[in-house]
Design an enzyme around this catalytic site. Structure first.
Site, PDB file in Angstrom:
ATOM      1  N   ARG A 116      -5.614  22.811   6.584  1.00  0.00           N
ATOM      2  CA  ARG A 116      -6.913  23.036   6.896  1.00  0.00           C
ATOM      3  C   ARG A 116      -7.458  21.813   7.748  1.00  0.00           C
ATOM      4  O   ARG A 116      -8.560  21.325   7.527  1.00  0.00           O
ATOM      5  CB  ARG A 116      -7.904  22.891   5.299  1.00  0.00           C
ATOM      6  CG  ARG A 116      -7.417  23.801   4.467  1.00  0.00           C
ATOM      7  CD  ARG A 116      -8.010  25.289   4.926  1.00  0.00           C
ATOM      8  NE  ARG A 116      -7.565  26.427   4.234  1.00  0.00           N
ATOM      9  CZ  ARG A 116      -6.303  27.139   4.424  1.00  0.00           C
ATOM     10  NH1 ARG A 116      -5.390  26.781   5.397  1.00  0.00           N
ATOM     11  NH2 ARG A 116      -6.175  28.273   3.590  1.00  0.00           N
TER      12      ARG A 116
ATOM     13  N   SER B 131     -14.600  28.841  -0.023  1.00  0.00           N
ATOM     14  CA  SER B 131     -14.070  28.094  -0.681  1.00  0.00           C
ATOM     15  C   SER B 131     -14.622  26.689  -0.677  1.00  0.00           C
ATOM     16  O   SER B 131     -14.812  26.081   0.650  1.00  0.00           O
ATOM     17  CB  SER B 131     -12.531  27.829  -0.153  1.00  0.00           C
ATOM     18  OG  SER B 131     -11.865  29.106  -0.656  1.00  0.00           O
TER      19      SER B 131
ATOM     20  N   GLU C 291     -14.391  21.125   1.189  1.00  0.00           N
ATOM     21  CA  GLU C 291     -13.758  22.006   2.446  1.00  0.00           C
ATOM     22  C   GLU C 291     -15.004  22.488   3.068  1.00  0.00           C
ATOM     23  O   GLU C 291     -15.092  22.461   4.483  1.00  0.00           O
ATOM     24  CB  GLU C 291     -12.978  23.193   1.698  1.00  0.00           C
ATOM     25  CG  GLU C 291     -12.481  24.113   2.999  1.00  0.00           C
ATOM     26  CD  GLU C 291     -11.459  25.135   2.689  1.00  0.00           C
ATOM     27  OE1 GLU C 291     -11.516  26.304   3.116  1.00  0.00           O
ATOM     28  OE2 GLU C 291     -10.497  24.742   1.710  1.00  0.00           O
TER      29      GLU C 291
END
Length: 305
Positions: A178, A227, A297
């Site tokens: 990520r 998310s 995130e």
């Protein structure tokens, strides 16, 4: 909050600019959470050349950020000072060539997945599960359902802060979980991905399974930001949130989704402060029950009221 109008100043410094500059432009309609304050200036470049012209002329003391579809974004209630650059229609072209697909940074990930499938290119179906655009997927090494951008990435084009157009390969992107290690002051404009030969019908069937799984396990078609927290090494964020007793937890009109606890939802009328406070409350409870400190995130931008 209402910001001073600096659009005349910006346009005067960038002769020939074609894209619109909007003062105090509402950002809530551009965010999937449907909340938050305005952008001091919203710039929608016509194409890469227009973006390059603007970046070269933008004064060094004016802050800026880039948004795409607004799917992984929380705009705080006070709005965003400086310039918000939105990559729209001029950055949404998609073209398949052999076993590769080139796509503009504003192209929705799902459309890239479909273009690849129809061209018989296997390996990009996972993009169907990422609710965003190519630029965001590059910046965070987006992934879902067993695939990540780094697995199919070939190259990217970007506009640098001084207006130069640069090309980046895998080494320059320095992908990690990520994360993308490319300089933060680059604005991605296009990417090229490659896969392997496959049967279009089989790839489309794989995408359909992803669609069905998302619908069954995630709060799709709601005011959410995807998310919320990154998965800690060897752990699942949703399990930690669930274990902390946060399923269905509500603050104001913001709620931890009862369907998937790594999603925060705007039930209607939630402020950005409601959503961010809820997220921080979840982080505190997870830390207290498991010792794990969850990392956001979702990108939070702007200033509080």
């Amino acid at each position: 909050m209402t910001f001073p109008d600096i659009t005349p100043f910006l346009r005067a410094g960038a002769a020939g600019l074609r894209g619109p500059l909007e003062a105090n432009a509402p950002l809530a309609p551009l965010s999937w959470f449907r909340t938050g304050g305005p952008a001091q200036v919203l710039f929608s470049p016509e194409d890469e050349a227009d973006l390059s012209l603007f970046m070269a002329a933008l004064p060094a003391d004016v802050p800026w950020l880039v948004i795409g579809l607004g799917s992984n974004l929380l705009v705080r209630d006070g709005g965003v000072p400086g310039v918000v650059i939105r990559l729209g229609r001029g950055f949404q072209d998609i073209a398949a060539d052999g076993l590769a697909v080139s796509a503009g940074a504003g192209a929705p990930d799902v459309k890239v997945a479909r273009a690849a499938a129809e061209a018989g290119i296997r390996g990009l179906a996972f993009l169907r599960g990422i609710p965003g655009a190519v630029g965001g997927a590059l910046r965070m090494n987006g992934g879902a359902y067993g695939g990540e951008v780094k697995d199919v990435f070939v190259s990217a084009r970007a506009v640098a802060r001084d207006g130069r157009v640069v090309t980046l390969g895998p080494a320059e992107m320095a992908f990690a979980y990520r994360r993308c290690g490319a300089p933060a002051d680059l604005v991605f404009t296009q990417a090229r991905f490659a896969g392997s030969a496959g049967d279009p019908a089989e790839i489309l069937a794989e995408m359909q399974k992803i669609t069905e799984q998302r619908s069954a396990t995630q709060p799709v078609n709601t005011r959410t930001g995807g998310s919320t927290f990154k998965n800690p090494p060897g752990r699942s964020a949703w399990q930690l949130v669930d274990g902390a007793g946060c399923r269905g937890l509500t603050i104001g009109a913001a709620q931890v989704s009862p369907l998937h606890t790594n999603f925060l939802v705007n039930l209607g009328g939630a402020t950005a402060a409601d959503i961010e406070t809820l997220g921080e409350t979840v982080r505190e409870r997870v830390k207290a029950t498991s010792g794990v400190e969850l990392e956001w995130e979702i990108k939070r931008v702007g200033v509080p009221v």
